[in-house]
Write a protein that holds these residues in place. Structure first.
Motif, short mmCIF file in Angstrom:
data_model
loop_
_atom_site.label_atom_id
_atom_site.label_comp_id
_atom_site.label_asym_id
_atom_site.label_seq_id
_atom_site.Cartn_x
_atom_site.Cartn_y
_atom_site.Cartn_z
N LEU A 53 6.36 -2.13 -9.18
CA LEU A 53 6.87 -3.50 -9.32
C LEU A 53 7.15 -4.10 -7.95
CD1 LEU A 53 7.84 -5.77 -11.22
CD2 LEU A 53 10.12 -4.73 -11.11
N ARG A 54 7.76 -3.31 -7.05
CA ARG A 54 8.02 -3.83 -5.71
C ARG A 54 6.72 -4.06 -4.95
NH1 ARG A 54 11.51 0.59 -5.62
NH2 ARG A 54 10.82 1.33 -3.57
N ALA A 55 5.75 -3.18 -5.15
CA ALA A 55 4.44 -3.37 -4.51
C ALA A 55 3.82 -4.69 -4.96
CB ALA A 55 3.51 -2.21 -4.83
N ALA A 56 3.94 -5.01 -6.25
CA ALA A 56 3.40 -6.28 -6.75
C ALA A 56 4.04 -7.45 -6.02
CB ALA A 56 3.62 -6.38 -8.26
N ALA A 61 -4.97 -6.25 -5.88
CA ALA A 61 -4.03 -5.18 -5.55
C ALA A 61 -2.68 -5.44 -6.21
CB ALA A 61 -3.88 -5.08 -4.03
N GLY A 62 -2.22 -6.69 -6.13
CA GLY A 62 -0.96 -7.03 -6.79
C GLY A 62 -1.06 -6.90 -8.29
N ARG A 63 -2.18 -7.29 -8.85
CA ARG A 63 -2.37 -7.17 -10.30
C ARG A 63 -2.40 -5.71 -10.74
NH1 ARG A 63 -4.99 -9.85 -14.57
NH2 ARG A 63 -5.00 -8.39 -16.32
N ALA A 64 -3.05 -4.85 -9.95
CA ALA A 64 -3.08 -3.43 -10.28
C ALA A 64 -1.67 -2.84 -10.25
CB ALA A 64 -3.99 -2.68 -9.31
N ALA A 65 -0.87 -3.27 -9.28
CA ALA A 65 0.52 -2.80 -9.20
C ALA A 65 1.31 -3.27 -10.42
CB ALA A 65 1.16 -3.30 -7.91
N TRP A 66 1.14 -4.54 -10.80
CA TRP A 66 1.81 -5.08 -11.97
C TRP A 66 1.40 -4.32 -13.23
CZ3 TRP A 66 5.52 -7.97 -14.02
CH2 TRP A 66 5.36 -8.52 -15.30
N ASP A 84 0.83 -1.21 0.00
CA ASP A 84 0.00 0.00 0.00
C ASP A 84 0.86 1.26 0.00
OD1 ASP A 84 -2.26 -1.61 0.12
OD2 ASP A 84 -2.55 -1.35 2.29
N ARG A 85 1.91 1.25 0.81
CA ARG A 85 2.77 2.43 0.91
C ARG A 85 3.45 2.74 -0.42
NH1 ARG A 85 8.08 3.31 2.24
NH2 ARG A 85 8.48 1.20 3.02
N LEU A 86 3.89 1.70 -1.10
CA LEU A 86 4.59 1.92 -2.36
C LEU A 86 3.66 2.33 -3.49
CD1 LEU A 86 7.17 -0.98 -2.21
CD2 LEU A 86 7.64 1.46 -2.02
N MET A 87 2.41 1.98 -3.41
CA MET A 87 1.46 2.40 -4.44
C MET A 87 1.02 3.85 -4.25
SD MET A 87 1.12 0.14 -6.74
CE MET A 87 -0.44 0.44 -7.59
N ALA A 88 1.28 4.41 -3.08
CA ALA A 88 1.04 5.83 -2.84
C ALA A 88 2.28 6.63 -3.23
CB ALA A 88 0.70 6.05 -1.37
N ARG A 95 0.27 -1.27 -13.44
CA ARG A 95 0.84 0.07 -13.44
C ARG A 95 2.30 0.02 -13.86
NH1 ARG A 95 0.74 4.02 -8.21
NH2 ARG A 95 -1.51 3.94 -8.67
N PHE A 96 3.04 -0.94 -13.33
CA PHE A 96 4.44 -1.10 -13.74
C PHE A 96 4.55 -1.29 -15.24
CE2 PHE A 96 7.57 -4.37 -14.94
CZ PHE A 96 8.74 -3.66 -14.74
N CYS A 97 3.74 -2.19 -15.79
CA CYS A 97 3.81 -2.48 -17.22
C CYS A 97 3.50 -1.25 -18.06
CB CYS A 97 2.86 -3.62 -17.58
SG CYS A 97 3.39 -5.23 -16.96
N SER A 98 2.53 -0.47 -17.63
CA SER A 98 2.13 0.71 -18.42
C SER A 98 3.24 1.74 -18.51
CB SER A 98 0.88 1.34 -17.81
OG SER A 98 1.18 1.98 -16.57
N LEU A 99 4.20 1.70 -17.57
CA LEU A 99 5.29 2.67 -17.55
C LEU A 99 6.58 2.11 -18.13
CD1 LEU A 99 4.57 4.15 -14.01
CD2 LEU A 99 4.19 5.27 -16.22
#
Length: 462
Positions: free
Chosen positions: A135-138, A163-168, A114-118, A170-174
């Motif tokens: 990526l680390r959040a995932a 939550a992990g999928r959303a983090a992944w 959660d902290r890393l996604m903020a 976001r990483f992929c989109s960047l």
């Protein structure tokens, strides 16, 4: 590291066991880190003994070897940017201070995600910062997800996956370029795919299809292959198959024994792309996918090479013999033994282990676990695990294959060598060792070395 190359020319009574206590059986043979019996049927060392021998000193993050193994996976992912050493060790200290438990593990790692996604404190992050924080959040959400069924909030499983999928995502989109995403047709439930390319030039390149195991997440495929492929000028395809990721946790599709029917549409999809050299499509399989990949290679002739990491011919043997003895020819008898003689004697932690190990093979088992209950139908998922046995199809494989093994392999001891010996195709065998820091299932502390071995072999083979 040991390396072999070959290019060919052409038990205990059930009643006494159960009265001794099922918890003791699981403690020595059914945890995340626990060893199964060896292929001759003899006993292996207990999980505690083996874990202590092969994770000495600073490699012991937690006293419990199952949690320790997961922690080492997170720590090892740091080399690929999929974790941060300081973050992982800080989380380990916090968990140990709170008292090692599924709840403390889940809470600590999910909060870290959660902290890393903020946004970070004290400034606006640029794209690269946001990308690798995601990526680390995932990774950390995946750590929490693994143990959530044993926590106070098992119903959070799907939320943690998402939550992990959303983090992944976001990483992929960047990423630059971002992976091509799609939904590849497969039965009634399409397969989500992420197609990574070194650049957007459209150059025709060799491509590796990266296959996850029974409890890994997409971030693990980053650690165990995507950067290694891109840095060598390869494309890399990441996907969720039946029993994995979205198909399991959201779509509720469990494992299939006919993995060639999963791989075939992926190759069809790749073959329509101008940036894929269809003569050079390789398939790798991590953890239990060391069984799925040889199965696919036995029936899919378009693969140019395949890697089993580790080799596996019978996942059912990954369960201790005392648990396997529960399975009888009849469903009613099997389930009566399970519900009346085994389940009442299961300690809470061991019940959580059984829930986790069987959920990819049974939707009712997964849904019951999310309600804090243990499944009542042992027979059906046990038969589904048995159906993954590939001993009778290995001789069909014509694809060149690399079989990896690991010193201290906990889940499939002896099976990598068994697969290698049965192969009649061009083949290589490599065993990674404690002397290299690459011991244990999938070399959790040495994924970079792991990738070097795999991709050097792929480059040479293709």
């Amino acid at each position: 590291m040991t390396h072999e190359t070959n290019t060919p020319a052409t038990g205990t009574a059930r009643r006494s066991l159960l009265t001794a206590g099922a918890g003791a059986v699981l403690a020595t043979g059914c945890s995340r880190l626990a060893p199964a019996s060896d292929r001759q049927g003899g006993p292996s060392a207990t999980a505690t003994t083996q874990g202590a021998d092969l994770t000495p000193g600073a490699m012991t993050l937690f006293d419990d070897p199952s949690y320790n193994f997961n922690g080492l996976l997170a720590l090892g992912a740091s080399g690929a940017g999929a974790a941060e050493v300081g973050e992982v060790l800080t989380a380990v200290n916090a968990i140990n201070r709170a008292g090692m438990s599924a709840q403390s593990y889940v809470t600590t790692f999910s909060r870290l995600g959660d902290r890393l996604m903020a946004p970070p404190e004290g400034g606006e992050p640029d794209g690269q910062t946001t990308r690798f924080r995601a990526l680390r959040a995932a990774q950390y959400y995946g750590q929490a997800l693994f143990f959530v069924l044993g926590s106070d909030t098992p119903g959070d499983e799907e939320r943690l996956y998402k939550a992990g999928r959303a983090a992944w995502d976001r990483f992929c989109s960047l990423c630059e370029p971002p992976p091509v995403t799609d939904r590849v047709p497969y039965g009634n439930t399409p397969l989500p795919v992420w197609f990574f390319r070194p650049d957007g030039s459209g150059e025709r390149r060799p491509t590796v299809i990266l296959t996850n195991g029974s409890d890994g997440q997409n971030v693990d495929m980053w650690t165990y292959g995507v950067p290694a492929a891109l840095n060598r000028g390869w494309n890399a395809l990441v996907y969720d198959g039946p029993g994995q990721g979205q198909l399991l946790f959201v779509d509720q599709v469990t494992f299939t024994p006919t993995w060639e029917k999963v791989v075939a549409p992926l190759i069809d999809w790749l073959s329509r792309r101008q940036d894929v050299d269809t003569r050079k499509i390789a398939l790798t399989g991590l953890s239990m996918a060391g069984d799925l990949v040889p199965r696919a290679a036995a029936f899919e002739p378009r693969l140019a090479a395949a890697v089993a990491m580790p080799g596996c011919v019978e996942p059912w043997r990954g369960f201790p013999p005392e648990i396997r003895q529960i399975l009888r020819p009849g469903k009613a008898e099997t389930n009566e033994i399970w519900n009346k003689e085994v389940v009442p004697n299961l300690p809470e932690a061991d019940a959580a282990t059984m829930k986790k190990r069987f959920e990819p093979f049974s939707v009712p088992a997964m849904l019951a676990a999310r309600q804090g209950k243990i499944f009542t139908d042992f027979y059906t998922p046990a038969r589904a695990v048995q159906a993954l046995t590939i001993t009778d199809v290995v001789s069909r494989i014509r694809t060149p294959m690399l079989v990896l093994d690991y010193e201290g392999e906990q889940f499939y001891p002896g099976q990598p060598r068994e697969l290698y010996d049965k192969l009649t195709s061009p083949k290589d065998y490599v065993k990674l060792t404690a002397a290299e820091g690459a011991q244990l299932h999938c070399s959790p502390m040495a994924p970079q070395l792991h990738c070097e071995v795999v991709f050097d072999w792929l480059q040479e083979t293709l």
